[in-house]
Design a protein around this motif. Sequence first.
Motif, PDB file in Angstrom:
ATOM      1  N   THR A   5       0.972  -1.309   0.062  1.00 58.78           N
ATOM      2  CA  THR A   5       0.069   0.120  -0.045  1.00 58.78           C
ATOM      3  C   THR A   5       0.659   1.367  -0.046  1.00 58.78           C
ATOM      4  OG1 THR A   5      -1.580  -1.304   1.375  1.00 58.78           O
ATOM      5  CG2 THR A   5      -1.899   1.453   1.128  1.00 58.78           C
ATOM      6  N   VAL A   6       0.629   2.112  -0.771  1.00 58.24           N
ATOM      7  CA  VAL A   6       1.332   3.565  -1.034  1.00 58.24           C
ATOM      8  C   VAL A   6       0.407   4.665  -0.925  1.00 58.24           C
ATOM      9  CG1 VAL A   6       2.703   4.884  -2.479  1.00 58.24           C
ATOM     10  CG2 VAL A   6       3.100   2.400  -2.600  1.00 58.24           C
ATOM     11  N   VAL A   7       0.733   5.482   0.021  1.00 57.54           N
ATOM     12  CA  VAL A   7      -0.070   6.650   0.341  1.00 57.54           C
ATOM     13  C   VAL A   7       0.560   7.925  -0.506  1.00 57.54           C
ATOM     14  CG1 VAL A   7       1.153   7.411   2.321  1.00 57.54           C
ATOM     15  CG2 VAL A   7      -1.305   8.246   1.700  1.00 57.54           C
ATOM     16  N   ALA A  79       0.847  23.767  11.775  1.00 56.53           N
ATOM     17  CA  ALA A  79      -0.404  24.547  11.924  1.00 56.53           C
ATOM     18  C   ALA A  79      -1.522  23.694  11.063  1.00 56.53           C
ATOM     19  CB  ALA A  79      -0.200  25.923  11.224  1.00 56.53           C
ATOM     20  N   LYS A  80      -1.033  23.031   9.922  1.00 60.20           N
ATOM     21  CA  LYS A  80      -2.252  22.501   9.096  1.00 60.20           C
ATOM     22  C   LYS A  80      -2.090  21.035   9.451  1.00 60.20           C
ATOM     23  CE  LYS A  80      -1.885  26.007   5.392  1.00 60.20           C
ATOM     24  NZ  LYS A  80      -1.871  26.099   3.992  1.00 60.20           N
ATOM     25  N   SER A  81      -2.958  20.570  10.536  1.00 59.89           N
ATOM     26  CA  SER A  81      -2.898  19.099  10.833  1.00 59.89           C
ATOM     27  C   SER A  81      -3.882  18.457   9.750  1.00 59.89           C
ATOM     28  CB  SER A  81      -3.614  18.866  12.114  1.00 59.89           C
ATOM     29  OG  SER A  81      -4.649  19.421  12.148  1.00 59.89           O
ATOM     30  N   ASP A  82      -4.702  19.196   9.135  1.00 53.98           N
ATOM     31  CA  ASP A  82      -5.413  18.463   8.307  1.00 53.98           C
ATOM     32  C   ASP A  82      -4.840  18.508   6.706  1.00 53.98           C
ATOM     33  OD1 ASP A  82      -7.485  16.400   7.667  1.00 53.98           O
ATOM     34  OD2 ASP A  82      -8.889  18.104   6.884  1.00 53.98           O
ATOM     35  N   SER A  83      -3.839  18.917   6.725  1.00 55.68           N
ATOM     36  CA  SER A  83      -2.879  18.990   5.225  1.00 55.68           C
ATOM     37  C   SER A  83      -2.802  17.737   4.627  1.00 55.68           C
ATOM     38  CB  SER A  83      -1.820  19.918   5.281  1.00 55.68           C
ATOM     39  OG  SER A  83      -0.786  19.209   6.080  1.00 55.68           O
ATOM     40  N   SER A  84      -2.923  17.645   3.259  1.00 58.35           N
ATOM     41  CA  SER A  84      -2.393  16.255   2.748  1.00 58.35           C
ATOM     42  C   SER A  84      -1.105  15.817   2.904  1.00 58.35           C
ATOM     43  CB  SER A  84      -2.557  16.342   1.063  1.00 58.35           C
ATOM     44  OG  SER A  84      -1.597  17.539   0.688  1.00 58.35           O
ATOM     45  N   ILE A  85      -0.097  16.445   3.234  1.00 61.31           N
ATOM     46  CA  ILE A  85       1.154  16.136   3.709  1.00 61.31           C
ATOM     47  C   ILE A  85       1.248  15.492   4.987  1.00 61.31           C
ATOM     48  CG2 ILE A  85       3.641  16.691   4.493  1.00 61.31           C
ATOM     49  CD1 ILE A  85       3.731  18.548   2.014  1.00 61.31           C
ATOM     50  N   VAL A  86       0.610  15.984   5.894  1.00 59.69           N
ATOM     51  CA  VAL A  86       0.552  15.732   7.389  1.00 59.69           C
ATOM     52  C   VAL A  86      -0.443  14.253   7.429  1.00 59.69           C
ATOM     53  CG1 VAL A  86      -0.281  16.125   9.781  1.00 59.69           C
ATOM     54  CG2 VAL A  86       1.047  17.966   8.524  1.00 59.69           C
ATOM     55  N   GLN A  87      -1.306  14.380   6.679  1.00 64.01           N
ATOM     56  CA  GLN A  87      -2.353  13.470   6.536  1.00 64.01           C
ATOM     57  C   GLN A  87      -1.710  11.940   6.206  1.00 64.01           C
ATOM     58  OE1 GLN A  87      -5.710  12.749   7.917  1.00 64.01           O
ATOM     59  NE2 GLN A  87      -4.960  14.584   9.225  1.00 64.01           N
ATOM     60  N   ALA A  88      -1.065  12.304   5.143  1.00 65.32           N
ATOM     61  CA  ALA A  88      -0.030  11.123   4.596  1.00 65.32           C
ATOM     62  C   ALA A  88       0.851  10.498   5.395  1.00 65.32           C
ATOM     63  CB  ALA A  88       0.431  11.538   3.133  1.00 65.32           C
ATOM     64  N   ALA A  89       1.612  11.416   6.055  1.00 65.93           N
ATOM     65  CA  ALA A  89       2.716  10.773   6.903  1.00 65.93           C
ATOM     66  C   ALA A  89       1.863  10.389   8.278  1.00 65.93           C
ATOM     67  CB  ALA A  89       3.291  12.169   7.367  1.00 65.93           C
ATOM     68  N   GLN A  90       0.758  10.690   8.667  1.00 61.82           N
ATOM     69  CA  GLN A  90       0.190  10.086   9.543  1.00 61.82           C
ATOM     70  C   GLN A  90      -0.334   8.506   9.347  1.00 61.82           C
ATOM     71  OE1 GLN A  90      -2.649  12.892  11.378  1.00 61.82           O
ATOM     72  NE2 GLN A  90      -1.215  13.629  12.731  1.00 61.82           N
ATOM     73  N   ILE A  91      -0.938   8.659   8.237  1.00 62.53           N
ATOM     74  CA  ILE A  91      -1.503   7.243   7.535  1.00 62.53           C
ATOM     75  C   ILE A  91      -0.155   6.079   7.300  1.00 62.53           C
ATOM     76  CG2 ILE A  91      -2.098   6.102   5.422  1.00 62.53           C
ATOM     77  CD1 ILE A  91      -3.981   8.524   5.000  1.00 62.53           C
ATOM     78  N   LEU A  92       0.815   6.833   6.837  1.00 62.19           N
ATOM     79  CA  LEU A  92       2.176   5.950   6.756  1.00 62.19           C
ATOM     80  C   LEU A  92       2.688   5.545   8.483  1.00 62.19           C
ATOM     81  CD1 LEU A  92       4.449   4.806   5.023  1.00 62.19           C
ATOM     82  CD2 LEU A  92       5.729   6.878   5.610  1.00 62.19           C
ATOM     83  N   SER A  93       2.556   6.615   9.182  1.00 66.41           N
ATOM     84  CA  SER A  93       2.855   6.210  10.827  1.00 66.41           C
ATOM     85  C   SER A  93       2.145   5.272  11.344  1.00 66.41           C
ATOM     86  CB  SER A  93       3.079   7.799  11.411  1.00 66.41           C
ATOM     87  OG  SER A  93       3.007   7.364  12.702  1.00 66.41           O
ATOM     88  N   ALA A 113       7.845  13.992   7.772  1.00 62.94           N
ATOM     89  CA  ALA A 113       8.458  12.497   8.048  1.00 62.94           C
ATOM     90  C   ALA A 113       9.190  12.705   9.381  1.00 62.94           C
ATOM     91  CB  ALA A 113       9.409  12.245   6.902  1.00 62.94           C
ATOM     92  N   ALA A 114      10.009  13.725   9.586  1.00 64.09           N
ATOM     93  CA  ALA A 114      10.742  13.750  10.740  1.00 64.09           C
ATOM     94  C   ALA A 114       9.869  13.729  11.989  1.00 64.09           C
ATOM     95  CB  ALA A 114      11.566  14.990  10.693  1.00 64.09           C
ATOM     96  N   LYS A 115       8.622  14.209  11.793  1.00 59.89           N
ATOM     97  CA  LYS A 115       7.718  14.400  12.835  1.00 59.89           C
ATOM     98  C   LYS A 115       6.869  13.047  13.191  1.00 59.89           C
ATOM     99  CE  LYS A 115       4.000  17.335  14.737  1.00 59.89           C
ATOM    100  NZ  LYS A 115       3.308  18.773  14.700  1.00 59.89           N
ATOM    101  N   TYR A 116       6.578  12.416  12.350  1.00 61.16           N
ATOM    102  CA  TYR A 116       5.623  11.226  12.371  1.00 61.16           C
ATOM    103  C   TYR A 116       6.194   9.850  12.248  1.00 61.16           C
ATOM    104  CZ  TYR A 116       2.245  14.802  12.469  1.00 61.16           C
ATOM    105  OH  TYR A 116       1.515  15.956  12.845  1.00 61.16           O
ATOM    106  N   ILE A 117       7.380   9.987  11.384  1.00 60.78           N
ATOM    107  CA  ILE A 117       8.053   8.494  11.209  1.00 60.78           C
ATOM    108  C   ILE A 117       9.197   8.224  11.966  1.00 60.78           C
ATOM    109  CG2 ILE A 117       8.676   7.111   9.230  1.00 60.78           C
ATOM    110  CD1 ILE A 117       5.942   8.260   8.949  1.00 60.78           C
ATOM    111  N   PRO A 118       9.423   7.215  12.837  1.00 63.64           N
ATOM    112  CA  PRO A 118      10.665   7.216  13.358  1.00 63.64           C
ATOM    113  C   PRO A 118      11.772   6.647  12.479  1.00 63.64           C
ATOM    114  CG  PRO A 118       8.877   5.455  14.047  1.00 63.64           C
ATOM    115  CD  PRO A 118       8.443   6.165  12.773  1.00 63.64           C
ATOM    116  N   ARG A 119      12.730   7.277  13.185  1.00 65.56           N
ATOM    117  CA  ARG A 119      14.235   7.136  12.345  1.00 65.56           C
ATOM    118  C   ARG A 119      14.624   5.705  12.491  1.00 65.56           C
ATOM    119  NH1 ARG A 119      18.126  11.419  14.022  1.00 65.56           N
ATOM    120  NH2 ARG A 119      16.546  11.603  15.537  1.00 65.56           N
TER     121      ARG A 119
END
Lengths: 355, 355
Positions: A5-7, A79-93, A113-119
């Motif tokens: 699955t790719v977001v 500021a934009k928690s419902d932006s497409s980038i933040v939502q995509a990162a959260q789906i991945l996370s 990515a730095a905020k939601y995906i672990p290194r």
Amino acid sequence: MNPITVVVDGMGGDNAPRAIVRGAVKAAKANPVKIIIVGNEEAIQAELSRMKHPEGAIVVHAASQSITMDENPQEAISAKSDSSIVQAAQILSAGKADAMISAGSTGSVVMAAAKYIPRIYGVRRTAIATVYPTLNELRRDDYLSLMLDVGANVHCSSEELVQFALMGAAYVAEIRNVEEPRVALLNIGEEETKGGEKMKVAYQMLKRTPGINFIGNIEGKDLMRGISDVIVTEGFVGNTVIKTLEGAAKTVSHLGKVAFKTKLSWKIGLMMLSKGLQALKEVTDYSEYGGAPLLGFEKIVIIAHGRSNPKAISNAIKVACKCVRDDLAGHISNSIKNYEMDIAREFYPLTRESD
Amino acid sequence: MNPITVVVDGMGGDNAPRAIVRGAVKAAKANPVKIIIVGNEEAIQAELSRMKHPEGAIVVHAASQSITMDENPQEAISAKSDSSIVQAAQILSAGKADAMISAGSTGSVVMAAAKYIPRIYGVRRTAIATVYPTLNELRRDDYLSLMLDVGANVHCSSEELVQFALMGAAYVAEIRNVEEPRVALLNIGEEETKGGEKMKVAYQMLKRTPGINFIGNIEGKDLMRGISDVIVTEGFVGNTVIKTLEGAAKTVSHLGKVAFKTKLSWKIGLMMLSKGLQALKEVTDYSEYGGAPLLGFEKIVIIAHGRSNPKAISNAIKVACKCVRDDLAGHISNSIKNYEMDIAREFYPLTRESD
């Protein structure tokens, strides 16, 4: 086996959402992949409804905001928690996708990515890697070289440069199928004493790190020869160099356009030369390469070019699937783990004897 | 008025001493200049005896040693006191010449100048400046841009970058006759917040420094457009970028050579294009530009390319004479002095009131 699955950020890039949706459909037709497109539901559905695609392969996840190229990434992400980038990162996370692709603001993708995906455990800094075409003097099947970091960071330490080498080599070996990829350090001279303290230390560390096929320093003038598979450098330098190559390629194209308007002999000359100049021109042709991977996260994140067309998005999805299937993150993790153990052995030999 | 005296390292570069002597003779025939050639007396006299030149215009100063490209500059300069580079620097330092030219090891010339020639009062670091060809979107008479530093230093401070801007602008204004030259800071984005702390501070300082026509950041992709007359950067980045451009130009030439061997259509295409590609090719043609000035010393020092032919040496001598005649060092000195006074005014306004 469940399909990968790719977001995909549906709102990123100059041609969104149309090029994104079309790219996703193209990829879904060609490969067994599930795609989640994130963004303005109405606009995305409208595009989707115009095209046939495999049943259930593409779903839309609504996001009411989007982040533009001009916004400050740090501020925009918080500021934009419902932006497409933040939502995509959260789906991945959340594990609902295996990989993420965005053609949006590079800075915002890196920040999200730095905020939601672990290194990956042990990775000190992530890096953006990009491929560029060369004269391929090594006669590989693949005439591309990989450079990293090209802009996730401004500066970094010698040790972080070594980690970039490990991550870049893992990518080239697994995804581009190059055996024992040759790794070079971008520097202002070939001698190991060049480039200041940070580069001198990085040179010595790279030379001693098992698992890295280090061939020494490479200068700017040799980048296009294709004598190294991986080129390691700090983000400021890598970003500037890649953009300089892009500018040189544009200069050639520009001379071409001028020619078309003015001199018939140039026009004919350029038509005849078109294949010969391809190597330079293709520096700007991101659509062929499928985007720049952001290396060092536990999940696959790929930054597509802002000018991505459907082909570029489709290729990025293909590369993302390969990264997941071949377990790129696992390979990088092993590589970093071995490196840390080697360091431990070197600096704490007694600990080892008591094992 | 006494003629200007230029001391030339007779042993520097791939074609020494022949190309050096021939270049000196060429220059002496064309201009009222006195030239001191330093090096192996026998070899230089042998070359000289083969050519006619104006009576008394050229003298030879014997030096028994020479420094190769492979030697460590610092060690070579202190170990080889009778080398042509050290002797030339001492002749310049003693006031027996007004300018010095060497096509030898860049590092050794920089070290010798640093050891024997005083820096202009107030100059914190000297810088190597080099010109490169552009598409000249500003429609200047001159289609070249000047970049500095390209390798005298690895890194430097924000304030030193501002001094580079002042020195580069003085050179372009006086020697290349550009009014109010446009100055840009090489960075990874156009926004003033880009590139890390050092670049952010440099941006703000450049914006506020009177006498600098600062147009903002420039990215690698725009370097060849010719939208800025002076590009300021740290030595590591400048060196890498100039070499990258050189490599891109060589790639074009290489494609040309391949074409000559293989496809007739490419061969014809390249012949037709030759003028159009000149802009890129000329990046490597140092002979046209007369060498790279080392800015910030009280005397004129010019580094000619290692592959210099007689024309390149002759052009370097011509540029050196112009630098002396137009008092480049004086202009740089004034520029730096005004800058220091502006800083003093900004930080110590009370001192000023008590003047």
